[in-house]
Design an enzyme around this catalytic site. Structure first.
Site, PDB file in Angstrom:
ATOM      1  N   LYS A 133       0.822  -1.211   0.000  1.00 11.31           N
ATOM      2  CA  LYS A 133       0.000   0.000   0.000  1.00 11.31           C
ATOM      3  C   LYS A 133       0.861   1.269   0.000  1.00 11.31           C
ATOM      4  O   LYS A 133       0.435   2.310  -0.475  1.00 11.31           O
ATOM      5  CB  LYS A 133      -0.937   0.023   1.210  1.00 11.31           C
ATOM      6  CG  LYS A 133      -1.878  -1.171   1.340  1.00 11.31           C
ATOM      7  CD  LYS A 133      -2.954  -1.173   0.291  1.00 11.31           C
ATOM      8  CE  LYS A 133      -4.104  -2.134   0.594  1.00 11.31           C
ATOM      9  NZ  LYS A 133      -3.745  -3.563   0.566  1.00 11.31           N
TER      10      LYS A 133
HETATM   11  C1  LIG Z   1      -4.267  -4.674   0.022  1.00  7.24           C
HETATM   12  C2  LIG Z   1      -3.446  -5.914  -0.036  1.00  7.24           C
HETATM   13  C3  LIG Z   1      -3.665  -6.908  -1.024  1.00  7.24           C
HETATM   14  C4  LIG Z   1      -4.789  -6.832  -2.026  1.00  7.24           C
HETATM   15  O1  LIG Z   1      -4.626  -5.808  -2.976  1.00  7.24           O
HETATM   16  P1  LIG Z   1      -5.875  -5.269  -3.800  1.00  7.24           P
HETATM   17  O2  LIG Z   1      -5.390  -4.087  -4.534  1.00  7.24           O
HETATM   18  O3  LIG Z   1      -6.932  -4.939  -2.783  1.00  7.24           O
HETATM   19  O4  LIG Z   1      -6.304  -6.375  -4.701  1.00  7.24           O
HETATM   20  C5  LIG Z   1      -2.823  -8.004  -1.057  1.00  7.24           C
HETATM   21  N1  LIG Z   1      -1.831  -8.143  -0.146  1.00  7.24           N
HETATM   22  C6  LIG Z   1      -1.603  -7.233   0.832  1.00  7.24           C
HETATM   23  C7  LIG Z   1      -0.515  -7.470   1.806  1.00  7.24           C
HETATM   24  C8  LIG Z   1      -2.387  -6.082   0.912  1.00  7.24           C
HETATM   25  O5  LIG Z   1      -2.154  -5.172   1.896  1.00  7.24           O
END
Ligand SMILES: *Cc1c(COP(=O)(O)O)cnc(C)c1O
Length: 496
Positions: free
Chosen positions: A114
């Site tokens: 993120k």
């Molecule tokens: C948010 C997240 C995901 C999923 O990503 P999306 O964009 O919601 O599909 C996968 N792995 C981790 C560690 C995340 O924080």
């Protein structure tokens, strides 16, 4: 380039309006009306550039009302630099074998992918507010199941003309995740636990967003509310960059030649990350198959296999909690493009989803979906087995989300015989999910709290990321918790 709504093509906004607004008024997602094209010469030109320079080159194709100087300043405002990332390559590729590479997206300040977008979004957003003559201060409200809240707090901390308030479920986050938020520094931040689960926190935030009295009250105080989740275009765009960057890195490693196709396998929840990869492909990046990896909450696997999206099913709490999602919001953007920009069809599907919890796409759309995507999932047992076997065979330590991707890639290869070189995406540091990783490795007594970090270091010989290791020395600043109904008081107290 204009930005339109997936539910109404006549909406026409600039990039800065789209970023400032977040969501279209009709509830649709704001989306570029077409995808700019890149070619071999463009990729060739990126090969010698740093990650930050690659980001500017890609993003400026979409952000016509931002200058190159501005974008350069944002990517250098500590964002893609050594005080934020612990690897100078920012999004490094680790090669397991000639055809299997791992794109590590967790070298940022909160050890999850993120950060790749949330370090940049505050700068894109505040610049967008200036460009749209918005004079109020923005207050970002977040309901989080863990990773988004912390990454948003780090991104927005001490950014001028912004406030950020994060609500998380009191007993719904990992020990490390909870401490990361309770010890958050910065003068414009607030964190509060909510009694209940993630749904309670999220419903509470949605109620605040739709509370007109609150909106008017905050406007008088000089504030307006906005969101930092991946419905905002400013979250998706920075993610397009690393797929293109990874391709350049493969060229530089000499394992592929210009034009060779590469498959990408992405662990998926809200469909934001894999959508960014699909956008890169549509722009002209030589991508073969997009492999969509889910955990036991396999609503997307079924959708890709059958064309039926059905959220009426059991919800599982798994060791990859950031993928515990039954409504993948960003799928709406894909449906828009795959239906050839049929805004009425998309609005219809979303209405059905709201009323019945399911929809079935047309045969034509399903055929396009299946031509581009493969969907698969790993249950909990298999996820644990993969963490263990990748460690034992490759001496490579991965977190549960990444293990899901690795497992689905292996299944894809076995089922289809497609041996195209592939990149699987690593979205979190294994240290963020110590307890599950240790258990998967076969450790019988997992140490409590932060001691598990040391335990994982001694089992694996790998150091914990510095921001996680330093949690021990941080003072807890936010210990409060409230019932869902009291969340409004927390907002009003913070925005006096
Ligand atoms: C948010 C997240 C995901 C999923 O990503 P999306 O964009 O919601 O599909 C996968 N792995 C981790 C560690 C995340 O924080």
């Amino acid at each position: 380039m204009k930005y339109i709504s997936t539910r109404d093509k006549t909406v026409s906004l600039t990039a800065s309006q789209a970023i400032a607004q977040g969501l279209a008024r009709d509830g649709g997602l704001l989306t570029p009306e077409y995808l700019p094209q890149i070619d071999a010469a463009f990729l060739e030109g990126l090969r010698e550039k740093t990650y930050g320079q690659r980001a500017v080159a890609v993003m400026k194709l979409f952000l016509e009302d931002f200058s190159e100087e501005e974008l350069t300043a944002f990517t250098q405002a500590g964002y893609y630099g050594p005080d934020k990332f612990d690897d100078e390559r920012i999004a490094p590729l680790t090669t397991l074998d000639d055809k299997t590479h791992c794109l590590e997206l967790w070298h940022g300040p909160t050890s999850a992918f993120k950060d790749m977008a949330l370090q940049l979004l505050p700068h894109l957003l505040t610049a967008s507010l200036r460009k749209t003559d918005e004079e109020k201060t923005v207050c970002i409200l977040v309901a989080t199941s863990g990773d988004t809240g912390k990454a948003a707090l780090e991104g927005f901390k001490d950014v001028d003309r912004t406030r950020i308030l994060v609500f998380y479920p009191k007993d719904g986050v990992s020990e490390v995740q909870g401490l990361q938020m309770k010890t958050q520094e910065g003068n414009n931040v607030g964190v509060c636990a909510v009694h209940g689960n993630f749904d309670d926190a999220q419903t509470g935030v949605k109620i605040l967003f739709s509370d007109e009295t609150l909106r008017a009250d905050l406007a008088r105080r000089g504030y307006f509310l906005s969101s930092a989740n991946s419905i905002n275009w400013g979250r998706i765009l920075p993610q397009v960059v690393y797929y293109i960057s990874a391709y350049c890195d493969l060229l530089n490693k000499g394992t592929i030649s210009m034009g060779d196709k590469v498959n990408y396998c992405v662990p998926t929840g809200n469909f934001g990350n894999i959508l960014a990869c699909w956008f890169a492909k549509q722009m002209g990046l030589p991508v073969g198959k997009l492999i969509c990896a889910s955990n036991s909450n396999n609503v997307l696997t079924d959708f890709i296999q059958t064309g039926v999206y059905d959220k009426n099913r059991t919800f599982y709490t798994t060791m990859s909690p950031s993928m515990d999602i039954l409504v993948s919001s960003n799928l709406e953007r894909l449906l828009f493009f795959l239906s050839g920009g049929d805004d009425r069809a998309v609005a219809g599907y979303m209405k059905q989803l709201n009323t019945t919890g399911s929809y079935t796409v047309s045969d034509a759309l399903k055929a396009k979906l299946q031509a581009e995507f493969y969907g698969g999932f790993c249950d909990e047992t298999r996820t644990g087995e993969i963490i263990k076997s990748v460690w034992e065979k490759e001496h490579y330590l991965i977190d549960p989300h990444t293990a899901v991707a690795y497992g689905v890639l292996a299944e894809y290869r076995e089922k289809t015989g497609d041996e195209t070189p592939a990149v699987f995406v690593s979205t979190a540091s294994p240290f963020k999910f110590c307890a599950d990783v240790l258990e998967s490795l076969g450790v019988e007594k997992v140490a409590p709290g932060l001691d598990a970090l040391d335990q994982l270091t001694s089992v694996s010989g790998r150091p914990a990321p510095a921001p996680l290791a330093s949690l021990r020395n941080k003072a807890v600043r936010f210990e409060g918790s409230v019932d869902k109904e009291q969340m409004i008081d927390v907002v009003l107290e913070m925005l006096q």
